[in-house]
Scaffold this motif. Structure first.
Motif, mmCIF file in Angstrom:
data_model
loop_
_atom_site.group_PDB
_atom_site.id
_atom_site.type_symbol
_atom_site.label_atom_id
_atom_site.label_comp_id
_atom_site.label_asym_id
_atom_site.label_seq_id
_atom_site.Cartn_x
_atom_site.Cartn_y
_atom_site.Cartn_z
ATOM 1 N N ASP A 11 -20.626 -12.048 -32.337
ATOM 2 C CA ASP A 11 -20.908 -11.516 -33.665
ATOM 3 C C ASP A 11 -19.861 -11.971 -34.672
ATOM 4 O O ASP A 11 -20.198 -12.365 -35.803
ATOM 5 C CB ASP A 11 -21.039 -9.986 -33.647
ATOM 6 C CG ASP A 11 -19.914 -9.278 -32.917
ATOM 7 O OD1 ASP A 11 -18.967 -9.941 -32.460
ATOM 8 O OD2 ASP A 11 -19.985 -8.036 -32.807
ATOM 9 N N THR A 68 -21.289 -14.274 -37.541
ATOM 10 C CA THR A 68 -21.557 -13.484 -38.750
ATOM 11 C C THR A 68 -20.304 -13.047 -39.499
ATOM 12 O O THR A 68 -20.413 -12.596 -40.641
ATOM 13 C CB THR A 68 -22.377 -12.218 -38.415
ATOM 14 O OG1 THR A 68 -21.535 -11.250 -37.772
ATOM 15 C CG2 THR A 68 -23.550 -12.543 -37.507
ATOM 16 N N THR A 111 -18.290 -7.390 -36.924
ATOM 17 C CA THR A 111 -18.674 -6.838 -35.624
ATOM 18 C C THR A 111 -20.007 -6.111 -35.771
ATOM 19 O O THR A 111 -20.128 -5.181 -36.565
ATOM 20 C CB THR A 111 -17.606 -5.858 -35.116
ATOM 21 O OG1 THR A 111 -17.363 -4.863 -36.112
ATOM 22 C CG2 THR A 111 -16.320 -6.589 -34.786
ATOM 23 N N LEU A 112 -20.990 -6.533 -35.013
ATOM 24 C CA LEU A 112 -22.309 -5.899 -35.041
ATOM 25 C C LEU A 112 -22.378 -4.737 -34.058
ATOM 26 O O LEU A 112 -23.289 -3.912 -34.136
ATOM 27 C CB LEU A 112 -23.383 -6.933 -34.707
ATOM 28 C CG LEU A 112 -23.427 -8.138 -35.663
ATOM 29 C CD1 LEU A 112 -24.406 -9.188 -35.155
ATOM 30 C CD2 LEU A 112 -23.799 -7.699 -37.072
ATOM 31 N N GLU A 155 -27.746 -12.024 -38.368
ATOM 32 C CA GLU A 155 -27.150 -10.846 -37.736
ATOM 33 C C GLU A 155 -28.101 -10.237 -36.711
ATOM 34 O O GLU A 155 -27.676 -9.853 -35.604
ATOM 35 C CB GLU A 155 -26.781 -9.800 -38.796
ATOM 36 C CG GLU A 155 -25.614 -10.223 -39.669
ATOM 37 C CD GLU A 155 -25.200 -9.165 -40.669
ATOM 38 O OE1 GLU A 155 -24.133 -9.303 -41.293
ATOM 39 O OE2 GLU A 155 -25.950 -8.169 -40.837
ATOM 40 N N THR A 165 -28.314 -12.425 -33.653
ATOM 41 C CA THR A 165 -27.070 -12.313 -32.887
ATOM 42 C C THR A 165 -27.049 -11.033 -32.070
ATOM 43 O O THR A 165 -26.642 -11.029 -30.895
ATOM 44 C CB THR A 165 -25.860 -12.372 -33.835
ATOM 45 O OG1 THR A 165 -25.899 -13.598 -34.585
ATOM 46 C CG2 THR A 165 -24.552 -12.312 -33.046
ATOM 47 N N MET A 166 -27.481 -9.944 -32.677
ATOM 48 C CA MET A 166 -27.546 -8.667 -31.954
ATOM 49 C C MET A 166 -28.493 -8.761 -30.763
ATOM 50 O O MET A 166 -28.194 -8.257 -29.673
ATOM 51 C CB MET A 166 -28.012 -7.551 -32.890
ATOM 52 C CG MET A 166 -27.002 -7.121 -33.922
ATOM 53 S SD MET A 166 -27.483 -5.612 -34.792
ATOM 54 C CE MET A 166 -26.962 -4.369 -33.609
ATOM 55 N N ARG A 215 -27.564 -0.555 -32.556
ATOM 56 C CA ARG A 215 -26.101 -0.446 -32.471
ATOM 57 C C ARG A 215 -25.670 0.951 -32.020
ATOM 58 O O ARG A 215 -24.729 1.082 -31.218
ATOM 59 C CB ARG A 215 -25.471 -0.767 -33.823
ATOM 60 C CG ARG A 215 -23.974 -0.521 -33.796
ATOM 61 C CD ARG A 215 -23.245 -0.931 -35.043
ATOM 62 N NE ARG A 215 -21.802 -0.775 -34.817
ATOM 63 C CZ ARG A 215 -20.865 -1.432 -35.463
ATOM 64 N NH1 ARG A 215 -21.191 -2.295 -36.397
ATOM 65 N NH2 ARG A 215 -19.589 -1.217 -35.184
#
Length: 705
Positions: free
Chosen positions: A216, A220, A223-224, A582, A585-586, A678
Motif C-alpha cells: 500500500d 499509493t 497505509t490502506l 487504492e 491494492t487492498m 479495512r
C-alpha cells in the motif's frame, strides 16, 4: 555524505551556489545583456533574440563549470509533479569529436510530447506536439549534472497544459489591479505588485526496509490497513521534540542540498504525529516559491533514500494520526519592498491596508467554492475536518483587533479607536517584559490573518502550490478591479472609500469567524450564515465549471472556458484513478497477504487444540477455541467484504458514462466498501500472532526510525 562533511562548509558560500542567480548573471553577462535580461524579468518586456543567444552561452559555460553535461526544460504538467527531458550540450564536429553548444533557441523553446500528459481532452493521442517556453523570472539551476531551465508548457494550439502558466498570468492580473488602487491613493512610483508565498511543508519519514514490505505504501503512498498501536500522538511528546540522531543527519543534508539550490530552508521541527516533521522556507515571489516547493518535495525524497528512509508526502499516511498539509503564507508586496497587508501601527487609519484587506475578505466569501476546489484531492478528503486540520468550510480568522476595526467601520462609517494588546508579563523578575502581538493565532482556521499575511492552511501536502495561489490571485484581482472601478468614478475619493469598505464589511462579514472551527456549533452556525460546506473532492471540483468562476478567470485572462473544462476532467480522472489504485491494492493485499496469514493462524490454533487433546490430558482449550471461533468469523466477514469491494470496483471501472457520475461511484460505493474491508482487517491484526502478520504494523513504522 557523512555528518562531518556536512559541518565543514560556509553557509554564505554554499547558498545559491548552483543557481544562475543575479550574482551569477552579473559576473557572466556583458552589462548590456544583463540590463536587458533584468528589464525582462522586472518589467515583462520581450527578450531580444540576440540577447537570448548571449544569455544561453553564458548560462552553458556557467553550468559546465558546475559539472553539467546536459540541460532540461523543467516544467509542471497537470500530473502535479515536475517533468524533464534531458539533452546533452554536445555537438559533433567534422573531425569526429564534439564541442559543447547551447543556443538561444534551445534556451527559449523546447518540445515535448503533449499527448502523453493529462490534457482533459484538449489533445488527442495523435496530436503529440507540445512546447516548453523559458520562464526567465525563475532562475535556472544545476542539479545532478544537468542545467534545469524553469519553463511553462502548452500545446501546439496554445492551450495551457501546466500549472505554471496560469500562476504567472494571475500574478500579472493581480499586479495590474493592485496598481490601480495604489495610483488612486497617490502612489505613483511603484511599478509592480508581487505575490509572495512561504509554503510550510509537512511530511513523514519511515524506515525504507519497513516501507518496502508494504504494497500500500509502495503503490499509493498511504497505509490502506493498520490498527493503532498502544501509543500514538496523545502524549504530545513528539511535537517540537528533540530530533533523533538519524533524523538530524537527514535534515542537515537536506538543508545543505536545498541551500545549494537557493531554497531558503529556514525552519525545521518535529510535528504532532510520531515520525512527522515540517520544513518552512523564507517568503519568495509566488512563481519562485512554487518552483522551490517542487524542489523541496523532490529533495526530501532523494535525501531520505540516502539515509535509508522514505519520505511520505501523502495527506493521510496513517489513519488515526494527524495528516500532513502545506500552509501557504500569502501576501502582497510592492517592487520597492512595501507589504500591502501590513496593518502598521494604526491599521484603523490605514486606508490602503483596509482596502486590500476588504478585497481579500470579499474574494474569499464570493469565491469560497473555488478556494475549496484549489485545496481538493483524494488524500485531503481524509484530512480536512478531522480535528487536526481546518474543516471543509471556508472562513477567515482576523483576530480581535481587526474584527473590532471592521465592526466600527460597519457601525460608524469609520474606525476611530484601536484595541491595543498589553505587554506580556510572565511573572519572573529576571525575564524581560515581552511585547504581545495584537491578536492570537487560530490553528483551526482555514484562512487566517497572521500579522502581515494570510495563511491558507487547507492546501494538501502533496500538491503543487500553483493551483491555490493562482486561484487566490485571480479572485483578489477581481475584487480590486471592482473597487478600482468605483473609486475611479468617485467625485469624493475619501467618502467613496468609506462607502466601499462599509459595504464590503456589511455584506461579507459572514465569512469572518474567530472561534473554534472544529466545533459542531460552528458547522451549524456556518450553515445559518449560508457558507458552503463542500465535504468531498468530487463535489469541490464542480466549482471549476461554474459560470461565475469561468467569467472571472476569462475576464483576467488566466484560463479560458476550454482550459477550465479540461482541468475539471483531469481532476475528476485523477480522483477516479487514485481510488481505483487504492481499491485494487487492498484487494491484492487481502487476497495474497492477509487471508493466507489468517488461515495460517487459524490452522495454528486448530493444531494447538488437537495437539492438547491428543495427549489425553483433560486440559482446558476454551481460550484457543474461542479465539479460533472469533478469528474464523472475522475471516468470513473479511471475505464477504472483499467480494463486495471487488464487485463495486469492477462496476465503477466498467462505467462508461459521465466522468462526474463515475467519480461519484468511486466516492459513494468503492470508497465505502474499502473502509468496511479495512475495519475487519484491522481487527484481525489485533488478534493474529504478530509474527504471522504479513506486513509491518503502525508501531513498527512509526517508532522504528
Amino acid at each position: 555524505m557523512v555528518n562531518d562533511e556536512l559541518q565543514t562548509y560556509s553557509l554564505t558560500e554554499v547558498f545559491g551556489a548552483n543557481v544562475f542567480n543575479d550574482a551569477a548573471m552579473r559576473e557572466r553577462l556583458p552589462k548590456p545583456a544583463y540590463k536587458a535580461l533584468k528589464k525582462t524579468i522586472d518589467e515583462g518586456t520581450p527578450l531580444d533574440r540576440d540577447i537570448a543567444e548571449i544569455v544561453a552561452n553564458a548560462m552553458k559555460d556557467w553550468a559546465i563549470d558546475k559539472g553539467a553535461t546536459h540541460y532540461t526544460h523543467w516544467f509542471q504538467p497537470m500530473t502535479g509533479i515536475t517533468a524533464e527531458k534531458h539533452d546533452s550540450f554536445i555537438s559533433p564536429t567534422s573531425d569526429g569529436k564534439v564541442i559543447m553548444e547551447f543556443s538561444g533557441k534551445e534556451l527559449i523553446k523546447g518540445e515535448s510530447d503533449a499527448s502523453s500528459f493529462p490534457s482533459g481532452g484538449l489533445r488527442a493521442t495523435f496530436e503529440a506536439r507540445g512546447y516548453t517556453a523559458w520562464d526567465c523570472t525563475s532562475p535556472a539551476f544545476v542539479k545532478d549534472n544537468t542545467l534545469y531551465i524553469p519553463t511553462v508548457f502548452c500545446s501546439y494550439n496554445g492551450e495551457v497544459l501546466d500549472k505554471k502558466t496560469p500562476l504567472l498570468r494571475s500574478m500579472e492580473a493581480l499586479s495590474k489591479q493592485a496598481l490601480r488602487i495604489l495610483r488612486l491613493l497617490g502612489n505613483t512610483t511603484v511599478k509592480k505588485v508581487i505575490t509572495t508565498v512561504g509554503a510550510e511543508q509537512e511530511y513523514f519519514l519511515i524506515d525504507k526496509k519497513l516501507h518496502d514490505q508494504r504494497k500500500d505504501l509502495i503503490y499509493t503512498g498511504r497505509t490502506l490497513f493498520g490498527a493503532m498501536p498502544p501509543k500514538g500522538q496523545e502524549m504530545d511528546d513528539h511535537y517540537y521534540g528533540a530530533f533523533k540522531e538519524r533524523i538530524s543527519a537527514f535534515m542537515k543534508e537536506l538543508d545543505r542540498e536545498l541551500w545549494k539550490l537557493g531554497v531558503s530552508a529556514k525552519t525545521k521541527h518535529n510535528e504532532v504525529a510520531p515520525a512527522q516533521h515540517e520544513l518552512a522556507p523564507i517568503f519568495n515571489t509566488a512563481n519562485i516559491a512554487t518552483d522551490h516547493n517542487q524542489l523541496i518535495m523532490d529533495t526530501l525524497k532523494k535525501v531520505a533514500q540516502r539515509h535509508g528512509l522514505v519520505c511520505l508526502l501523502h495527506e493521510k499516511p496513517f489513519a488515526g494520526l494527524n495528516g500532513s498539509g502545506k500552509h501557504n503564507n500569502w501576501s502582497l508586496s510592492t517592487d520597492d519592498g512595501q507589504n500591502l497587508l501590513d496593518p502598521g501601527r494604526t491599521p484603523h487609519e490605514n486606508a490602503q491596508f483596509l482596502i486590500f484587506l476588504c478585497a481579500v475578505i470579499k474574494a474569499v466569501d464570493e469565491y469560497a467554492d473555488l478556494l475549496r476546489c484549489a485545496a481538493a484531492n483524494a488524500g485531503n478528503d481524509h484530512r480536512l475536518g478531522a480535528h487536526e486540520a481546518p474543516p471543509a468550510i471556508i472562513s477567515i480568522f482576523l483576530g480581535e483587533q481587526l474584527t473590532d476595526i471592521l465592526e466600527q467601520i460597519e457601525n460608524n462609517g469609520g474606525a476611530k479607536s484601536l484595541k491595543q494588546a498589553a505587554p506580556l508579563k510572565i511573572g519572573v523578575t529576571t525575564l524581560p517584559v515581552l511585547p504581545k502581538d495584537a491578536t492570537d493565532r487560530n490553528r483551526t482556521s482555514p484562512f487566517a490573518f497572521t500579522g502581515n499575511k494570510f495563511e491558507f492552511r487547507m492546501v494538501p501536502s502533496s500538491a503543487s502550490i500553483a493551483g491555490p495561489i493562482f486561484v487566490l490571485n485571480t479572485i483578489v484581482a477581481e475584487e480590486l478591479c471592482q473597487i478600482a472601478d468605483r473609486l475611479e468614478k468617485a467625485e469624493d475619493l475619501n467618502a467613496e472609500i468609506h462607502a466601499v469598505l462599509r459595504e464590503i464589511v456589511k455584506n461579507h462579514k459572514r465569512i469572518i469567524f474567530n472561534g473554534n472551527n472544529y466545533s459542531e456549533e460552528w458547522i451549524e452556525e456556518a450553515k445559518r450564515r449560508g457558507l458552503p460546506n463542500i465535504r468531498s473532492t468530487v463535489e469541490a471540483i464542480k466549482a471549476l465549471i461554474d459560470e461565475k468562476n469561468i467569467r472571472v478567470f476569462e475576464k483576467h485572462k488566466v484560463l479560458n472556458r476550454t482550459e477550465l473544462y479540461s482541468r475539471y476532467e483531469i481532476l475528476l480522472e485523477s480522483y477516479i484513478k487514485t481510488i481505483n489504485i487504492e481499491a485494487l491494492t487492498m484487494i491484492e493485499m487481502t487476497k495474497r497477504d492477509i487471508i493466507p496469514a489468517v488461515i495460517g493462524y487459524i490452522t495454528k490454533l486448530a493444531d494447538s487444540i488437537n495437539t492438547v487433546k491428543a495427549t489425553g490430558v483433560n486440559a482446558d482449550t476454551s481460550v484457543q477455541a474461542e479465539l479460533l471461533q472469533e478469528v474464523s468469523s472475522l475471516l468470513a466477514e473479511l471475505k464477504k467484504n472483499l467480494a463486495a469491494l471487488e464487485k463495486s470496483t469492477s462496476e465503477a471501472a466498467d462505467f462508461s458514462g459521465d466522468t462526474y457520475k463515475k467519480a461519484c461511484m468511486y466516492r459513494d460505493d468503492v470508497f465505502v466498501r474499502m473502509n468496511e474491508l479495512r475495519a475487519v482487517a484491522d481487527k484481525l491484526e489485533t488478534l493474529v500472532d504478530s509474527k504471522m502478520w504479513p506486513f509491518p504494523t503502525y508501531g513498527d513504522l512509526l517508532f522504528n526510525v
